[in-house]
Design an enzyme around this catalytic site. Sequence first.
Site, short mmCIF file in Angstrom:
data_model
loop_
_atom_site.label_atom_id
_atom_site.label_comp_id
_atom_site.label_asym_id
_atom_site.label_seq_id
_atom_site.Cartn_x
_atom_site.Cartn_y
_atom_site.Cartn_z
N TYR A 60 80.02 9.88 65.42
CA TYR A 60 80.70 10.21 64.19
C TYR A 60 82.29 10.10 64.43
CZ TYR A 60 75.81 11.77 62.71
OH TYR A 60 74.54 11.91 62.50
N PRO A 201 69.54 14.46 53.08
CA PRO A 201 68.75 15.36 52.23
C PRO A 201 69.17 15.37 50.83
CG PRO A 201 70.37 16.82 53.27
CD PRO A 201 70.62 15.62 53.92
N LEU A 202 70.33 14.73 50.64
CA LEU A 202 70.62 14.62 48.96
C LEU A 202 70.58 13.01 48.68
CD1 LEU A 202 73.04 17.55 48.62
CD2 LEU A 202 70.73 17.32 47.87
N GLN A 204 72.33 10.93 50.11
CA GLN A 204 73.78 10.31 50.29
C GLN A 204 74.61 10.86 48.76
OE1 GLN A 204 74.16 6.30 51.19
NE2 GLN A 204 73.76 6.84 53.50
N GLY A 205 74.24 12.07 48.28
CA GLY A 205 74.81 12.47 47.35
C GLY A 205 74.08 12.19 45.73
N LEU A 206 73.16 11.05 45.72
CA LEU A 206 72.53 10.78 44.68
C LEU A 206 71.71 12.08 43.90
CD1 LEU A 206 70.33 7.37 44.34
CD2 LEU A 206 69.63 9.75 43.06
N GLY A 209 73.10 14.73 41.02
CA GLY A 209 73.09 14.25 39.64
C GLY A 209 74.60 13.56 39.18
N LYS A 210 75.42 13.44 40.33
CA LYS A 210 76.89 13.12 39.82
C LYS A 210 76.80 11.40 39.57
CE LYS A 210 81.42 12.40 42.42
NZ LYS A 210 82.00 12.68 43.29
#
Length: 324
Positions: A60, A201-202, A204-206, A209-210
């Site tokens: 990383y 777990p999200l 990649q931010g999807l 709700g953004k």
Amino acid sequence: MIYTELGKTGLRVSQIGVGSWQIGSKSWGWGDEYSEEETIQAIRTAIEHGINFIDTAEMYGDGESERIIGKAIRGMRDRVVIATKVWPTHLTYDGVLKACEGSLRRLSVDVIDLYQIHWPNPLIPISQTMKAMERLVKDGKIRHIGVSNFSLKILIKAQEALKREEIVSNQVKYNMIERQAEKELLPYAERNKITIIAYSPLAQGLLTGKYSPTNRPRDYVRRINILFDEENLRRLQPLIQLLREIANNRGKKPSQVALNWLIKRPEVIAIPGVKRPAQAEENAGAADFRLTDEELRMIEETLRNIKIRKAASIIKIPLRLIVG
């Protein structure tokens, strides 16, 4: 915060952890959208809110993630469980030993709590890799052995290659939308008390709700993710709307509902990324409530009616890279 046991180690870890793929990575906007100072404060905020599991990897940010985490936990080492990963090209016996020394140095720690194989490498015998992992345990350089992105078949083969130790975890992509882990890995993990560490777990931010069909991310990582194709974002809107409704009723955020859905299983740890202190605080808030049976039913019903478009979305990746 909710805590669970890491495998059968007796080590208690928070079910919400910190993922750090984005730390030091230009592909995620490092240096432009968020800074080292913000990230260090975010990690410390997470710890102050009861999060004690921090995951990173030698690849990383070409080691920057480990270095920054080392700075962030200075003076707080006894409050955190540190997990890092060895890259698949380093899985020879000597390669593993050398890679571990590099991670210890960048993290500025004497021992790594959980050392994981980042991806399997079919060109290097797993027996050679596991021999080195057990040597590291014996020498006190690492405490426990984990794997990442291992199918059930390869996980079992890796366990059979160990003579004294056990694999305590498998880190895989797992979220509301991407649920392949539920087919074989989760039932096996539950039966054998192996922790599943859920990365992305999200999605990649999807699941925050953004994003929407008219508001898509522009960073490289998400432009090549088919979930962020305009059509797939449109198909996912019923789920996003439901997460918003549940969140509003609970005084929560959609991301917190999505994370809570994951940690309903005691064998699952979710490791969302953090860029800023507010995100760390928000992630920690995903563990102070439980979804009701009715809320879980509504989520499952909505998910059953969503079909992700794959082939056409993959074909459009080059166009997304050009125009966003």
